[in-house]
Design a protein around this motif. Structure first.
Motif, PDB file in Angstrom:
ATOM      1  N   GLU A   1       0.832  -1.206   0.000  1.00  0.00           N
ATOM      2  CA  GLU A   1       0.000   0.000   0.000  1.00  0.00           C
ATOM      3  C   GLU A   1       0.863   1.251   0.000  1.00  0.00           C
ATOM      4  N   ASP A   2       0.468   2.262  -0.762  1.00  0.00           N
ATOM      5  CA  ASP A   2       1.182   3.529  -0.710  1.00  0.00           C
ATOM      6  C   ASP A   2       0.179   4.643  -0.443  1.00  0.00           C
ATOM      7  N   SER A   3       0.611   5.881  -0.523  1.00  0.00           N
ATOM      8  CA  SER A   3      -0.269   6.988  -0.144  1.00  0.00           C
ATOM      9  C   SER A   3      -1.416   7.169  -1.138  1.00  0.00           C
ATOM     10  N   PHE A   4      -1.341   6.484  -2.262  1.00  0.00           N
ATOM     11  CA  PHE A   4      -2.427   6.600  -3.249  1.00  0.00           C
ATOM     12  C   PHE A   4      -3.370   5.405  -3.203  1.00  0.00           C
ATOM     13  N   HIS A   5      -3.271   4.655  -2.096  1.00  0.00           N
ATOM     14  CA  HIS A   5      -3.983   3.379  -2.063  1.00  0.00           C
ATOM     15  C   HIS A   5      -5.477   3.518  -2.319  1.00  0.00           C
ATOM     16  N   GLU A   6      -6.053   4.561  -1.718  1.00  0.00           N
ATOM     17  CA  GLU A   6      -7.499   4.788  -1.876  1.00  0.00           C
ATOM     18  C   GLU A   6      -7.886   4.855  -3.344  1.00  0.00           C
TER      19      GLU A   6
ATOM     20  N   ARG B   1      -6.134   3.942  -5.918  1.00  0.00           N
ATOM     21  CA  ARG B   1      -5.809   2.714  -6.647  1.00  0.00           C
ATOM     22  C   ARG B   1      -6.885   1.653  -6.416  1.00  0.00           C
TER      23      ARG B   1
ATOM     24  N   ALA C   1      -2.670  10.712  -8.333  1.00  0.00           N
ATOM     25  CA  ALA C   1      -3.953  11.222  -7.864  1.00  0.00           C
ATOM     26  C   ALA C   1      -4.885  11.483  -9.047  1.00  0.00           C
TER      27      ALA C   1
END
Ligand code: ADP
Ligand code: MG
Lengths: 259, 414
Positions: free
Chosen positions: B21-26, B28, B111
């Motif tokens: 998971e990274d900070s863009f998980h949502e 993705r 994003a």
């Protein structure tokens, strides 16, 4: 020397040329006159190698070279030039680029060095000056938006730059005012000399007042019906084709009483 | 005809699930849901009627590995003297890049503010798996000059790979930028890039894209663009690589007086397939969209141009123009052309047209009669056919690169 022997040709089975015999010795200028539809443009296209016509018989030799065996570009390299009756428009092709590409292609084929842009421009400018043409002619797309007279002059410009040894001019005088006519004639006369010959196709004596032909031929129904000296053109000018016993309205072979 | 190829879609989803998971998980995860629902688009969908992705879906699913030895790739970069951002297999390559100004470049741009995944499953696939990206921001009233963006995709000899790069360009009000984008690669691969472009009031972006992918490769590119009032987007897309390529643009004219030029040219030979698809939404009054798409098709090549213009009720005085022109150099080449106009305003000017033809034999004869050999004559006429579209490219280095690329295509192909 250009030798046409028994040349017959047609299109889609329809005969247009019916056995043309014509010799233009080196250094001479001959005129061809003839009614509309008699096959003058067909003859000039076939000399230049247009693939739309079927040559059904005969042969054409230019200084011992079998012209009919060559591709159009090879004929140009061999020194043949056709000034088109209806010059073709080339949108998107600049005139300078066109002229330089043509000149260098011909020079390459003849084993001569190509000209770079600077050398070419010098040569083109000189040719434009001789023909009293505006320099912006070089910047425009080939024949696009040119007036009828400009198109004809552009043909003569190409001829002046390519310096052929044999030129065919197909009604290059049609639609020209007297000044333009003199320029066109001047373009031909500038090339005249012991190594240059030409076939000048025209309807009018007035061009021949400026380019005096060595011989005049009358083409009708796809055949040469009369040949003579410059006086033949005057005869035609006075009495029309009927005075020569030629039915100018008939298509195909039409010899009312030609002997 | 088989249904949507389900197996590769499942394999892609498995790749996503295996990802840390990274900070863009949502974002993705939401894209993954959209992709899971749609799968790889099949020809049953109207938007994919003319482009069959089955050969692409038949490739084994494998993420493009990171290439460490990039020095050998320098020869693949376009010869253009401008700051450059290079991605190799979707990863930012610091050593090949000559531009990394922290103010306007940051590592990742996933994003998905503009990318709508609803009708764009391949954009969703990109969002799921994109690694690096660029965010290019030009501040208010600044002219950012010219920037080169390069995407290289390198597959090893026997292993096809998948790559998904991504970038976003934000121009503040009155800002200007020229972007030259170049994609190329080696071997068998699927490059699935996404670009997002947001132009604020009065901003101007010149965007020249050259798709010169490996002839065994596939490229499916999706571009989203949003223009506010008075913004100008001047795009030219040249497609000449790839076994199959699709360049899809979804552009919205959201502010009054915005102007979009979206010209394209495709040069295809052999069995190549090239698809240019555009959807232009006129949502504001007084906007203009102009598209001229030129196709030069040889061999058994197949081109597709689908252009859709949607004019909303509020978009009075819309000026929409679409023209597709094809030059067929072979009797086996083909083009499918589908213009679509959907107009809800009453005071609009929208037109479209299409021409298909061969080289003009009279033009060929004229050139040859002047001593120009047939091959060179053909080339001059093809260049002339493309000239009208290329002349609109204002950025001089970009235009020169386009011309060189077209010349090189000719040298290689014939
Ligand atoms: N491309 C063509 N297709 C059909 N007929 C043609 C074509 N070119 C010439 N012809 C016919 O051949 C004849 C001679 O035409 P042309 O050589 O143009 O005559 P001229 O130049 O003497 O006026 C005319 O009957 C013309 O209709
Ligand atoms: Mg004629």
């Amino acid at each position: 020397m250009l030798e046409i022997r028994g040349l017959s040709a047609g299109i889609e089975g329809k005969p247009i040329l019916n056995g043309i015999d014509l010799t233009v010795p080196t250094g001479e200028v001959h005129a061809i006159m003839g009614p509309n539809g008699s096959g003058k443009s067909t003859l000039s296209y076939i000399l230049a190698g247009h693939e739309g016509y079927d040559v059904t018989g005969g042969e054409v030799w230019l200084d011992g070279v079998d012209l009919l065996a060559l591709a159009p570009e090879e004929r140009a390299a061999a020194g043949l030039f056709l000034a088109f009756q209806y010059p073709v428009e080339l949108p998107g092709v600049g005139n300078a680029n066109f002229l330089r590409t043509a000149l260098n292609a011909v020079r390459r084929a003849r084993g001569e060095a190509e000209l770079d842009a600077v050398q070419f421009l010098k040569l083109a400018r000189a040719a434009l000056r001789d023909l009293a043409m505006a320099e912006d002619m070089l910047k425009r797309n080939v024949n696009v938006g040119f007036s009828g007279g400009e198109k004809k002059r552009n043909e003569v410009l190409q001829m002046a730059i390519l310096k052929p040894k044999f030129a065919v001019l197909d009604e290059t005088d049609s639609g020209l005012d007297i000044d333009a006519l003199k320029i066109v004639a001047g373009g031909v006369n500038a090339l005249r000399g012991p190594h240059f010959s030409a076939l000048v196709i025209t309807h009018y004596q007035r061009l021949l007042d400026h380019i005096t032909p060595d011989r005049v031929h009358v083409l009708a129904g796809g055949r040469i019906l009369r040949s003579g000296g410059p006086e033949l053109a005057h005869e035609l000018e006075r009495g029309g084709y009927a005075a020569l016993g030629i039915d100018a309205t008939a298509q195909g072979v039409s010899e009312a009483n030609a002997a | 005809m088989s249904a949507t190829p389900a197996q590769p879609a499942a394999d892609f989803l498995a790749l996503f699930d295996a990802r840390a998971e990274d900070s863009f998980h949502e974002a993705r995860a939401s894209a993954a849901r959209a992709f899971a629902a749609a799968g790889i688009p099949g020809r049953r969908l109207e938007a994919w009627k003319y482009t069959d992705l089955r050969p692409l879906a038949a490739l084994p699913v494998r993420l493009a590995p990171e290439i460490t030895d990039v020095a050998r790739l320098a020869a693949m970069l376009p010869a253009i003297a401008a700051p450059r951002i290079v991605f190799v297999n979707g990863k930012f390559s610091e050593s090949l890049s000559t531009f990394s100004d922290g103010k306007i470049f940051s590592g990742l741009a996933a994003a998905p503010s503009l990318a709508s995944h609803e009708n764009a499953p391949l954009a969703a696939l990109n969002t799921m798996l994109a690694e690096d990206g660029a965010v290019i921001r030009v501040p208010e009233n600044v002219d950012g000059g010219t920037l080169v963006l390069v995407h290289l995709t390198i597959a090893s000899v026997d292993a096809p790979v998948f790559s998904a790069s991504r970038y976003r360009i934000d121009l503040a009000p009155g800002a200007a930028l020229n972007v030259i984008e170049y994609s190329s690669g080696q071997g068998v691969y699927w490059n699935n890039p996404v670009s997002e472009i947001a132009l604020a009031e009065g901003a101007r972006l010149g965007h020249v894209r050259i798709q010169a992918e490996s002839v065994e490769g596939f490229q499916t590119a999706t571009l989203f663009a949003d223009l506010l009032g008075g913004a100008r987007y001047e795009a030219f897309t040249l497609g000449l690589g790839a076994r199959l390529a699709r360049s899809e643009t979804q552009l919205r004219l959201a502010g009054a007086g915005a102007i979009a030029h979206m010209d394209a040219a495709q040069l295809l030979a052999g069995a190549q397939h090239g698809d240019v698809t555009t959807v232009v939404a006129h949502d504001a009054p007084g906007c203009a969209s102009r598209q001229t798409v030129k196709n030069v098709l040889d061999g058994r090549a197949r081109a597709v141009f689908q252009g859709r213009i949607e004019v909303a009720r509020a978009a009075q005085k819309t000026d929409g123009y679409q023209m597709s022109q094809a030059l067929l150099l072979s009797p086996d080449a083909e083009i499918d052309c589908k213009p679509e106009l959907e107009i809800f305003a009453d005071d609009v000017k929208c037109s479209h047209g299409a021409t298909v033809g061969a080289l003009d034999p009279e033009q060929m004869f004229y050139l040859r009669a002047r001593g120009i050999p047939g091959d060179l004559a053909r080339r001059m006429l093809i260049r002339a056919f493309l000239a009208e579209a290329i002349e609109n490219v204002a950025d001089v280095p970009a235009r020169a690169l386009l011309e060189d690329t077209i010349d090189a295509w000719w040298e290689q192909g014939r």
